[in-house]
Design a protein around this motif. Structure first.
Motif, mmCIF file in Angstrom:
data_model
loop_
_atom_site.group_PDB
_atom_site.id
_atom_site.type_symbol
_atom_site.label_atom_id
_atom_site.label_comp_id
_atom_site.label_asym_id
_atom_site.label_seq_id
_atom_site.Cartn_x
_atom_site.Cartn_y
_atom_site.Cartn_z
ATOM 1 N N GLN A 102 0.822 -1.204 0.000
ATOM 2 C CA GLN A 102 0.000 0.000 0.000
ATOM 3 C C GLN A 102 0.864 1.264 0.000
ATOM 4 N N THR A 103 1.894 1.278 0.818
ATOM 5 C CA THR A 103 2.772 2.443 0.900
ATOM 6 C C THR A 103 3.535 2.651 -0.400
ATOM 7 N N SER A 104 4.009 1.557 -0.984
ATOM 8 C CA SER A 104 4.750 1.691 -2.241
ATOM 9 C C SER A 104 3.836 2.191 -3.361
ATOM 10 N N GLY A 105 2.575 1.795 -3.337
ATOM 11 C CA GLY A 105 1.625 2.307 -4.329
ATOM 12 C C GLY A 105 1.398 3.802 -4.182
ATOM 13 N N LYS A 106 1.283 4.260 -2.948
ATOM 14 C CA LYS A 106 1.093 5.693 -2.703
ATOM 15 C C LYS A 106 2.309 6.489 -3.159
ATOM 16 N N ILE A 107 3.479 5.964 -2.855
ATOM 17 C CA ILE A 107 4.708 6.652 -3.277
ATOM 18 C C ILE A 107 4.811 6.665 -4.809
ATOM 19 N N SER A 108 4.446 5.554 -5.455
ATOM 20 C CA SER A 108 4.502 5.483 -6.921
ATOM 21 C C SER A 108 3.551 6.482 -7.562
ATOM 22 N N ILE A 109 2.350 6.618 -7.002
ATOM 23 C CA ILE A 109 1.405 7.598 -7.552
ATOM 24 C C ILE A 109 1.939 9.015 -7.359
ATOM 25 N N THR A 110 2.548 9.283 -6.205
ATOM 26 C CA THR A 110 3.120 10.607 -5.957
ATOM 27 C C THR A 110 4.222 10.917 -6.953
ATOM 28 N N ILE A 111 5.083 9.947 -7.208
ATOM 29 C CA ILE A 111 6.162 10.141 -8.179
ATOM 30 C C ILE A 111 5.591 10.340 -9.575
ATOM 31 N N THR A 112 4.555 9.568 -9.917
ATOM 32 C CA THR A 112 3.937 9.692 -11.240
ATOM 33 C C THR A 112 3.309 11.069 -11.427
ATOM 34 N N ALA A 113 2.699 11.592 -10.372
ATOM 35 C CA ALA A 113 1.999 12.875 -10.465
ATOM 36 C C ALA A 113 2.913 14.075 -10.241
ATOM 37 N N LEU A 114 4.182 13.852 -9.983
ATOM 38 C CA LEU A 114 5.106 14.949 -9.709
ATOM 39 C C LEU A 114 5.141 16.011 -10.818
ATOM 40 N N PRO A 115 5.170 15.633 -12.105
ATOM 41 C CA PRO A 115 5.132 16.683 -13.142
ATOM 42 C C PRO A 115 3.878 17.563 -13.066
ATOM 43 N N LEU A 116 2.768 16.972 -12.661
ATOM 44 C CA LEU A 116 1.534 17.739 -12.511
ATOM 45 C C LEU A 116 1.642 18.724 -11.351
ATOM 46 N N PHE A 117 2.208 18.282 -10.239
ATOM 47 C CA PHE A 117 2.416 19.180 -9.104
ATOM 48 C C PHE A 117 3.340 20.337 -9.480
ATOM 49 N N ILE A 118 4.393 20.021 -10.212
ATOM 50 C CA ILE A 118 5.344 21.063 -10.639
ATOM 51 C C ILE A 118 4.634 22.088 -11.530
ATOM 52 N N LYS A 119 3.790 21.620 -12.446
ATOM 53 C CA LYS A 119 3.053 22.521 -13.336
ATOM 54 C C LYS A 119 2.108 23.415 -12.540
ATOM 55 N N ILE A 120 1.442 22.853 -11.534
ATOM 56 C CA ILE A 120 0.534 23.647 -10.700
ATOM 57 C C ILE A 120 1.312 24.721 -9.943
ATOM 58 N N ILE A 121 2.469 24.358 -9.416
ATOM 59 C CA ILE A 121 3.304 25.339 -8.699
ATOM 60 C C ILE A 121 3.770 26.446 -9.635
ATOM 61 N N GLU A 122 4.133 26.077 -10.869
ATOM 62 C CA GLU A 122 4.547 27.091 -11.848
ATOM 63 C C GLU A 122 3.403 28.054 -12.158
ATOM 64 N N ILE A 123 2.199 27.512 -12.334
ATOM 65 C CA ILE A 123 1.040 28.369 -12.642
ATOM 66 C C ILE A 123 0.732 29.283 -11.459
ATOM 67 N N LEU A 124 0.786 28.737 -10.245
ATOM 68 C CA LEU A 124 0.532 29.558 -9.065
ATOM 69 C C LEU A 124 1.582 30.658 -8.902
ATOM 70 N N SER A 125 2.821 30.332 -9.166
ATOM 71 C CA SER A 125 3.864 31.360 -9.027
ATOM 72 C C SER A 125 3.707 32.456 -10.060
ATOM 73 N N GLU A 126 3.235 32.116 -11.269
ATOM 74 C CA GLU A 126 2.991 33.142 -12.291
ATOM 75 C C GLU A 126 1.811 34.032 -11.895
ATOM 76 N N VAL A 127 0.782 33.439 -11.309
ATOM 77 C CA VAL A 127 -0.393 34.211 -10.890
ATOM 78 C C VAL A 127 -0.030 35.162 -9.754
ATOM 79 N N LEU A 128 0.825 34.721 -8.835
ATOM 80 C CA LEU A 128 1.187 35.538 -7.681
ATOM 81 C C LEU A 128 2.162 36.665 -8.020
ATOM 82 N N LYS A 129 2.806 36.596 -9.169
ATOM 83 C CA LYS A 129 3.753 37.668 -9.548
ATOM 84 C C LYS A 129 3.065 38.896 -10.011
#
Length: 129
Positions: A102-129
């Motif tokens: 179960q833990t390895s599955g959660k970590i794998s999903i987090t790693i898989t979704a990392l590019p999506l998290f990075i994109k969200i952070i980039e969009i938020l940083s552009e909005v806040l500027k």
């Protein structure tokens, strides 16, 4: 719909046979369940293909980056495979291994979704500027 009912019937019958033979042949009961799981996964993948095609068309029509679609599919696959692995471990009375799966599955999903998290952070940083 009939395919789901047939799959359900096969799984229920396999459970009944497994319970019956588990008393005498534990290893064969586990092999029976594993065989039914493999057959079921193959059938479920076949049933998922039309849904995958529909999602693919939606992503293409809306001009959303296909990388997000790949993340979605990988996350679905990881979550289902993890749940099956966890259930098999619990059926074998290996709760510690089930927690690791179960833990390895959660970590794998987090790693898989990392590019999506990075994109969200980039969009938020552009909005806040």
């Amino acid at each position: 719909m009939n395919e789901f009912l047939v799959l359900l019937l096969i799984c229920v019958l396999a459970c009944i046979f497994s319970v019956l033979i588990k008393q005498y042949l534990k290893e064969q009961a586990l092999l029976l369940i594993l065989a039914v799981i493999c057959i079921s996964i193959i059938k479920l993948v076949e049933l998922f293909l039309p849904i995958s095609d529909l999602l693919n068309n939606i992503f293409e029509d809306t001009n959303i980056d296909m990388e997000y679609y790949k993340i979605l599919l990988k996350s679905f696959a990881i979550s289902y495979i993890t749940k099956i692995g966890e259930s098999i471990c619990k059926d074998c009375n290996e709760n510690s291994l089930a927690i690791i799966v179960q833990t390895s599955g959660k970590i794998s999903i987090t790693i898989t979704a990392l590019p999506l998290f990075i994109k969200i952070i980039e969009i938020l940083s552009e909005v806040l500027k």
